[in-house]
Design a protein around this motif. Structure first.
Motif, mmCIF file in Angstrom:
data_model
loop_
_atom_site.group_PDB
_atom_site.id
_atom_site.type_symbol
_atom_site.label_atom_id
_atom_site.label_comp_id
_atom_site.label_asym_id
_atom_site.label_seq_id
_atom_site.Cartn_x
_atom_site.Cartn_y
_atom_site.Cartn_z
ATOM 1 N N ALA A 26 -26.718 14.962 29.347
ATOM 2 C CA ALA A 26 -26.455 14.063 30.578
ATOM 3 C C ALA A 26 -25.521 14.069 31.234
ATOM 4 O O ALA A 26 -25.210 14.036 32.365
ATOM 5 C CB ALA A 26 -26.280 12.696 29.714
ATOM 6 N N VAL A 85 -25.078 14.138 35.119
ATOM 7 C CA VAL A 85 -24.432 13.445 36.047
ATOM 8 C C VAL A 85 -23.543 14.044 37.066
ATOM 9 O O VAL A 85 -23.473 13.637 38.351
ATOM 10 C CB VAL A 85 -23.384 12.401 34.944
ATOM 11 C CG1 VAL A 85 -22.267 11.822 35.885
ATOM 12 C CG2 VAL A 85 -23.994 11.337 34.118
ATOM 13 N N ILE A 103 -22.865 6.978 39.960
ATOM 14 C CA ILE A 103 -23.149 6.959 38.418
ATOM 15 C C ILE A 103 -22.497 5.330 38.357
ATOM 16 O O ILE A 103 -21.376 5.329 38.279
ATOM 17 C CB ILE A 103 -22.830 8.020 37.743
ATOM 18 C CG1 ILE A 103 -23.428 9.160 38.177
ATOM 19 C CG2 ILE A 103 -23.128 7.645 36.015
ATOM 20 C CD1 ILE A 103 -24.901 9.280 38.270
ATOM 21 N N VAL A 133 -23.619 5.521 31.609
ATOM 22 C CA VAL A 133 -24.241 6.694 30.910
ATOM 23 C C VAL A 133 -24.552 5.788 29.447
ATOM 24 O O VAL A 133 -23.374 5.741 28.827
ATOM 25 C CB VAL A 133 -23.675 7.678 30.830
ATOM 26 C CG1 VAL A 133 -24.510 8.923 30.015
ATOM 27 C CG2 VAL A 133 -23.398 8.474 32.305
ATOM 28 N N CYS A 141 -30.762 9.786 26.246
ATOM 29 C CA CYS A 141 -29.720 9.208 27.058
ATOM 30 C C CYS A 141 -30.238 8.629 28.350
ATOM 31 O O CYS A 141 -31.136 8.949 28.616
ATOM 32 C CB CYS A 141 -28.641 10.229 27.639
ATOM 33 S SG CYS A 141 -27.604 10.860 26.324
ATOM 34 N N ILE A 170 -29.179 7.451 32.303
ATOM 35 C CA ILE A 170 -28.017 7.436 33.205
ATOM 36 C C ILE A 170 -28.556 6.403 34.255
ATOM 37 O O ILE A 170 -29.630 6.471 34.858
ATOM 38 C CB ILE A 170 -27.866 8.795 34.082
ATOM 39 C CG1 ILE A 170 -27.571 9.737 32.617
ATOM 40 C CG2 ILE A 170 -26.877 8.647 35.045
ATOM 41 C CD1 ILE A 170 -27.846 11.024 33.424
ATOM 42 N N SER A 203 -32.944 4.444 37.253
ATOM 43 C CA SER A 203 -32.327 5.030 35.940
ATOM 44 C C SER A 203 -32.956 6.418 35.479
ATOM 45 O O SER A 203 -34.138 6.615 36.102
ATOM 46 C CB SER A 203 -32.738 3.954 34.785
ATOM 47 O OG SER A 203 -31.754 2.760 34.850
#
Length: 118
Positions: free
Chosen positions: A19, A23, A33, A36, A43, A45, A55
């Motif tokens: 993740a 990101v 972003i 998270v 996960c 985001i 998402s």
């Protein structure tokens, strides 16, 4: 039907590590972003690009492969009023899929990249 991007890589040791890398790559692609979340088994985001909320769900597959199999897919967040007015979010998802494919394909050590039904 939603499609998920599957790939194999030993580049990540955990969902949070995957993740964090994603990101940074999404930010380079123009995503802002917002959050998270580590749900343990995956996960999520939460991001936005050009006022479109989206998402990215991601995590390591349970398949016992070497290198490990990872999965990621986007889902657009469409406001209720937009849905009532008939606005379609499929374009937002298609752009995100193209971005994901380019990002994952550019990572050294990634193999067997494919989209499949969730």
């Amino acid at each position: 039907m939603n499609k998920c991007l599957y790939f194999q890589s030993a580049a990540f040791s955990s969902n949070p590590e995957f993740a964090a890398w994603l990101v940074s790559e999404l930010e380079k692609s123009g995503y802002v972003i917002e959050k998270v979340a580590d749900e343990g088994y995956m996960c999520v985001i939460s991001a936005a690009k050009e006022k479109n909320k989206i998402s990215f769900f991601l995590g390591k597959s349970n398949e016992p492969t070497k290198p490990p199999t990872w999965q990621v897919w986007p889902e657009a967040k469409t406001a209720l009023i937009s849905r009532i007015l008939g606005k379609n979010s499929s374009h937002v998802v298609e752009v995100a899929k193209a971005n994901l494919h380019a990002i994952i394909s550019s990572k050294t050590g990634v193999s067997n990249i494919e989209w499949s039904n969730i």
